[in-house]
Design a protein around this motif. Structure first.
Motif, PDB file in Angstrom:
ATOM      1  N   LYS A 166     -17.049  -0.464  -1.268  1.00 19.76           N
ATOM      2  CA  LYS A 166     -15.676   0.040  -1.088  1.00 19.76           C
ATOM      3  C   LYS A 166     -15.191  -0.158   0.352  1.00 19.76           C
ATOM      4  N   LYS A 167     -16.124  -0.439   1.262  1.00 20.56           N
ATOM      5  CA  LYS A 167     -15.749  -0.627   2.668  1.00 20.56           C
ATOM      6  C   LYS A 167     -15.067  -1.967   2.908  1.00 20.56           C
ATOM      7  N   LEU A 168     -15.284  -2.915   1.992  1.00 23.68           N
ATOM      8  CA  LEU A 168     -14.686  -4.243   2.141  1.00 23.68           C
ATOM      9  C   LEU A 168     -13.350  -4.309   1.409  1.00 23.68           C
ATOM     10  N   LYS A 169     -12.445  -5.088   1.922  1.00 21.04           N
ATOM     11  CA  LYS A 169     -11.131  -5.265   1.299  1.00 21.04           C
ATOM     12  C   LYS A 169     -11.283  -6.073   0.012  1.00 21.04           C
ATOM     13  N   ASN A 170     -10.315  -5.932  -0.886  1.00 19.58           N
ATOM     14  CA  ASN A 170     -10.330  -6.732  -2.106  1.00 19.58           C
ATOM     15  C   ASN A 170      -9.532  -8.020  -1.892  1.00 19.58           C
ATOM     16  N   SER A 171      -9.473  -8.855  -2.902  1.00 15.96           N
ATOM     17  CA  SER A 171      -8.860 -10.179  -2.746  1.00 15.96           C
ATOM     18  C   SER A 171      -7.360 -10.138  -2.487  1.00 15.96           C
ATOM     19  N   ILE A 172      -6.699  -9.022  -2.800  1.00 14.62           N
ATOM     20  CA  ILE A 172      -5.259  -8.943  -2.528  1.00 14.62           C
ATOM     21  C   ILE A 172      -4.903  -7.715  -1.688  1.00 14.62           C
ATOM     22  N   SER A 173      -5.844  -7.245  -0.905  1.00 16.40           N
ATOM     23  CA  SER A 173      -5.581  -6.057  -0.080  1.00 16.40           C
ATOM     24  C   SER A 173      -4.421  -6.278   0.889  1.00 16.40           C
ATOM     25  N   PHE A 174      -4.181  -7.521   1.279  1.00 15.42           N
ATOM     26  CA  PHE A 174      -3.043  -7.805   2.157  1.00 15.42           C
ATOM     27  C   PHE A 174      -1.723  -7.410   1.479  1.00 15.42           C
ATOM     28  N   LEU A 175      -1.659  -7.517   0.161  1.00 14.06           N
ATOM     29  CA  LEU A 175      -0.439  -7.107  -0.556  1.00 14.06           C
ATOM     30  C   LEU A 175      -0.277  -5.596  -0.535  1.00 14.06           C
ATOM     31  N   GLU A 176      -1.386  -4.876  -0.661  1.00 11.25           N
ATOM     32  CA  GLU A 176      -1.328  -3.417  -0.616  1.00 11.25           C
ATOM     33  C   GLU A 176      -0.746  -2.953   0.711  1.00 11.25           C
ATOM     34  N   GLU A 177      -1.138  -3.605   1.788  1.00 15.24           N
ATOM     35  CA  GLU A 177      -0.669  -3.213   3.114  1.00 15.24           C
ATOM     36  C   GLU A 177       0.798  -3.570   3.339  1.00 15.24           C
ATOM     37  N   LEU A 178       1.304  -4.581   2.633  1.00 15.99           N
ATOM     38  CA  LEU A 178       2.715  -4.954   2.772  1.00 15.99           C
ATOM     39  C   LEU A 178       3.646  -3.975   2.051  1.00 15.99           C
ATOM     40  N   ARG A 179       3.100  -3.258   1.078  1.00 14.81           N
ATOM     41  CA  ARG A 179       3.900  -2.277   0.309  1.00 14.81           C
ATOM     42  C   ARG A 179       5.193  -2.899  -0.217  1.00 14.81           C
ATOM     43  N   LEU A 180       5.036  -3.962  -0.973  1.00 17.38           N
ATOM     44  CA  LEU A 180       6.188  -4.677  -1.508  1.00 17.38           C
ATOM     45  C   LEU A 180       6.906  -3.836  -2.549  1.00 17.38           C
ATOM     46  N   GLU A 181       8.210  -3.801  -2.455  1.00 16.54           N
ATOM     47  CA  GLU A 181       9.004  -3.025  -3.393  1.00 16.54           C
ATOM     48  C   GLU A 181       8.842  -3.588  -4.810  1.00 16.54           C
TER      49      GLU A 181
END
Length: 122
Positions: A100-115
């Motif tokens: 769980k300490k490692l990011k997943n393959s689309i964690s960058f999208l989670e951080e962008l918080r796209l509407e």
């Protein structure tokens, strides 16, 4: 009560899972096929003005996708966002690291918080 909605369900995209010949320009022929099918699904969703698109499990074949694979996925996602179609993503085992300490393959999208884009990794 009468409730109707339309949706598409994309699953097991497995971008990165292909064996095939390398075409002129350096692209794998199976990669081109996978992306073409994904884009056709996105275009269908937009054309039919679906209320939402559910993307479940195994977006990528590997937990650490190549930039070209990420770009292909994000390109389709952008078309859905631009068309104001809500997107629900549920990650699969190919998208998640065991730790769980490692990011997943689309964690960058989670951080962008796209509407309009909702991601569940649970």
């Amino acid at each position: 009560m009468n409730f109707k909605f339309s949706m598409t369900h994309l699953t097991d995209l497995h971008l990165g899972s292909y064996q095939g010949t390398v075409e002129a320009g350096g692209l794998n022929s199976r990669f081109v096929d996978f992306v073409k099918t994904y884009n056709e699904s996105i275009e269908f969703t937009v054309k039919n003005q679906c209320d939402f698109c559910l993307i479940t499990g195994d977006i990528f074949k590997h937990k650490d996708p190549q930039p070209i694979e990420v770009n292909a996925f994000v390109s389709g996602l952008k078309k859905l966002i631009d068309a104001k179609i809500k997107v629900y993503i549920v990650l699969g085992n190919h998208d998640l690291f065991l730790s769980k300490k490692l990011k997943n393959s689309i964690s960058f999208l989670e951080e962008l918080r796209l509407e309009g884009v909702h991601i569940s990794s649970d």
